[in-house]
Write a protein that holds these residues in place. Structure first.
Motif, PDB file in Angstrom:
ATOM      1  N   ASN A  79       0.813  -1.217   0.000  1.00 44.57           N
ATOM      2  CA  ASN A  79       0.000   0.000   0.000  1.00 44.57           C
ATOM      3  C   ASN A  79       0.848   1.270   0.000  1.00 44.57           C
ATOM      4  O   ASN A  79       0.341   2.362   0.244  1.00 44.57           O
ATOM      5  CB  ASN A  79      -0.944   0.008   1.201  1.00 44.57           C
ATOM      6  CG  ASN A  79      -0.196   0.121   2.528  1.00 44.57           C
ATOM      7  OD1 ASN A  79       0.994  -0.172   2.608  1.00 44.57           O
ATOM      8  ND2 ASN A  79      -0.899   0.533   3.570  1.00 44.57           N
ATOM      9  N   TYR A  81       2.621   4.577  -1.076  1.00 44.53           N
ATOM     10  CA  TYR A  81       2.306   5.609  -2.069  1.00 44.53           C
ATOM     11  C   TYR A  81       3.424   6.643  -2.151  1.00 44.53           C
ATOM     12  O   TYR A  81       4.038   6.812  -3.192  1.00 44.53           O
ATOM     13  CB  TYR A  81       0.982   6.275  -1.698  1.00 44.53           C
ATOM     14  CG  TYR A  81       0.472   7.278  -2.699  1.00 44.53           C
ATOM     15  CD1 TYR A  81       0.158   6.895  -3.995  1.00 44.53           C
ATOM     16  CD2 TYR A  81       0.272   8.610  -2.334  1.00 44.53           C
ATOM     17  CE1 TYR A  81      -0.333   7.812  -4.915  1.00 44.53           C
ATOM     18  CE2 TYR A  81      -0.218   9.530  -3.244  1.00 44.53           C
ATOM     19  CZ  TYR A  81      -0.520   9.132  -4.529  1.00 44.53           C
ATOM     20  OH  TYR A  81      -0.999  10.043  -5.436  1.00 44.53           O
ATOM     21  N   PRO A 133       0.039   5.814   2.650  1.00 40.41           N
ATOM     22  CA  PRO A 133      -0.485   4.683   1.875  1.00 40.41           C
ATOM     23  C   PRO A 133      -1.231   5.158   0.632  1.00 40.41           C
ATOM     24  O   PRO A 133      -1.569   6.339   0.504  1.00 40.41           O
ATOM     25  CB  PRO A 133      -1.441   4.002   2.859  1.00 40.41           C
ATOM     26  CG  PRO A 133      -1.895   5.111   3.762  1.00 40.41           C
ATOM     27  CD  PRO A 133      -0.713   6.037   3.898  1.00 40.41           C
ATOM     28  N   LYS A 136      -7.479   5.883  -0.810  1.00 34.83           N
ATOM     29  CA  LYS A 136      -8.639   5.079  -1.184  1.00 34.83           C
ATOM     30  C   LYS A 136      -9.343   5.699  -2.385  1.00 34.83           C
ATOM     31  O   LYS A 136      -9.255   6.908  -2.626  1.00 34.83           O
ATOM     32  CB  LYS A 136      -9.608   4.960  -0.015  1.00 34.83           C
ATOM     33  CG  LYS A 136     -10.252   6.267   0.411  1.00 34.83           C
ATOM     34  CD  LYS A 136     -11.337   6.042   1.452  1.00 34.83           C
ATOM     35  CE  LYS A 136     -10.782   5.526   2.750  1.00 34.83           C
ATOM     36  NZ  LYS A 136     -11.835   5.364   3.789  1.00 34.83           N
TER      37      LYS A 136
END
Length: 459
Positions: A79, A81, A133, A136
């Motif tokens: 996850n 980023y 992370p 979403k």
């Protein structure tokens, strides 16, 4: 912590952009603009080193990718980023990014091809890795659509509906109005279940006999086999359901009668006709109902069995709800014998409908995905969204307010309208936000090294 949903954000953004009663922005455009606005908010929070989204891991938790002289590379978390900082546990000393002209003897780091590269003995230190992370993806629920249906609806597939009425099976395209009626008066007993494919459909009568019906020719033949569905395609087995003894291996066919895989039924429940779906890797998902808490189990191509979902039957509407309670569509698992879910996200509460008709598609243009019979209405069905309103938890009201402004500005720009006032208000919100961020003495140096003068590293 403040709790919001994407519906709250869209409602506020429409108010700011004076679009409360407008249909100018379609659902798919809304989804795109909403997600883009959230990504912008997320990136600006990262740029200011805001710690709300921050997460951490330790170097000892990462897997070594490669060892070379004076450097060791590690696979970054799935996850990952963007990086915030790397520090030595205990002392807090910062590990800086390796400059291009710097040799490999100093304790430095770099990021290459989704791996963290440590130089100069840094890999032997107890390091704490702080990172942001992957943000979403926000989704938005579309409003249900009510559609008239002739007879009793049994299943849906894309824009097609299968229903039965007065000894006939009726196939209807809800968009074009095309319809075809097939005589099923030869079926013994009332039809209690149906599953619609692309070229044929299966029916089950009240005396528990299965029938295969060809849509083009209208022929109806007895065929009591296990049935499954994936991406609208019907699948069935080479053996009938309800038997006590099965061969060692069973062939699985698609509705064009091509064998797609051959497997054992060992470990499966063989009591129900509609009981399986498949994923793209031909792993079989099977309904196991012969236990106190029915569940979906997965059998991979090596024969390994694992639990996927256990059903909560509280609120189940009828005894046949389990007969057609799941399907894999575009890689997503839709399921529900009471409440309706997609990949674990609740889409519809059992109190909001009477019975599930079926899962028809995962439409990224309209947002629709399954059909139900509504409460208190006859002769109609409702098409519901396959997306839910994403729930968001924010530490303060800035995130909600600023995101609403960003979305409202996007609305105005979509209209080619003047967004100057909204931009000014958004800037005021952002300026106030900057005064609230906690700074630290190492921040400027860290940002300079982590981001390399504005270059971001994505996982």
């Amino acid at each position: 912590m403040l709790h919001f949903t994407t519906r709250d954000i869209v409602t506020r953004a429409r108010e700011l952009a004076d679009l409360e009663n407008s249909n100018f922005i379609t659902w798919s455009e809304n989804m795109k603009l909403l997600d883009e606005s959230y990504k912008k908010l997320y990136q600006e929070a990262i740029n200011e080193s805001d710690k709300y989204y921050l997460t951490r891991c330790e170097l000892k938790d990462l897997v070594v990718a490669e060892r070379r002289e004076k450097e060791v590379s590690f696979y970054l978390p799935e996850n990952f980023y963007q990086l915030h900082s790397i520090s030595v546990k205990g002392s807090g000393r910062q590990i800086l990014k390796k400059a291009r002209t710097e040799d490999s003897s100093s304790a430095r780091y770099d990021i290459e091809n989704n791996t963290l590269v440590l130089y100069g003995g840094a890999s032997s230190l107890p390091l704490d890795i702080a990172y942001y992370p992957v943000p979403k993806t926000l989704t938005l629920k579309n409003s249900p659509v009510t559609v008239s249906v002739e007879g009793t609806p049994l299943d849906v597939n894309g824009d097609m509906v299968l229903s039965v009425n007065d000894g006939n099976a009726i196939i209807t395209n809800i968009n074009t109005g095309w319809t075809k009626s097939i005589d099923i008066s030869s079926i013994s007993g009332d039809v209690i279940f149906g599953i619609l494919g692309l070229t044929k459909f299966f029916l089950v009568s009240s005396n528990l006999t299965g029938y295969e019906c060809n849509i083009k020719t209208g022929t109806v033949t007895s065929n009591s086999v296990f049935m499954g569905k994936k991406d609208g395609m019907l699948y069935y087995t080479s053996v009938g359901w309800g038997s006590s003894v099965y061969p060692e291996t069973v062939s699985f066919y698609n509705e064009y009668d091509h064998i797609v895989t051959t497997r054992s039924l060992a470990g499966f429940d063989t009591a129900l006709p509609f009981c399986f779906s498949l994923d793209d890797d031909l792993n079989i998902y099977w309904l196991k109902s012969d236990i106190a808490a029915p569940k979906i189990i997965k059998k991979d191509t090596d024969g390994n069995i694992s639990d996927v979902v256990t059903f909560d039957l509280n609120g189940m509407h009828g005894s046949y709800d389990l007969w057609k309670c799941f399907e894999i569509i575009k890689g997503s698992l839709f399921y529900g014998a009471a409440d309706i879910f997609c990949n674990g996200v609740k889409l519809l509460d059992h109190k909001e409908f009477e019975t599930l008709i079926g899962f028809n598609k995962m439409d990224f243009d309209t947002g629709y995905g399954f059909a139900v019979t509504p409460l208190y209405e006859e002769g109609v069905m409702q098409i519901h969204s396959c997306f839910a309103d994403t729930e968001l938890d924010f530490p303060n009201n800035f995130y909600f307010s600023y995101l609403a402004y960003l979305l409202a500005i996007a609305y105005k720009q979509k209209q080619n309208a003047d967004a100057t006032l909204l931009i000014q208000r958004a800037n005021d919100e952002y300026a106030q936000f900057l005064t609230s961020i906690t700074r630290d003495v190492a921040e400027n140096n860290r940002i300079q090294n982590v981001y390399g003068g504005g270059t971001y590293y994505y996982g």
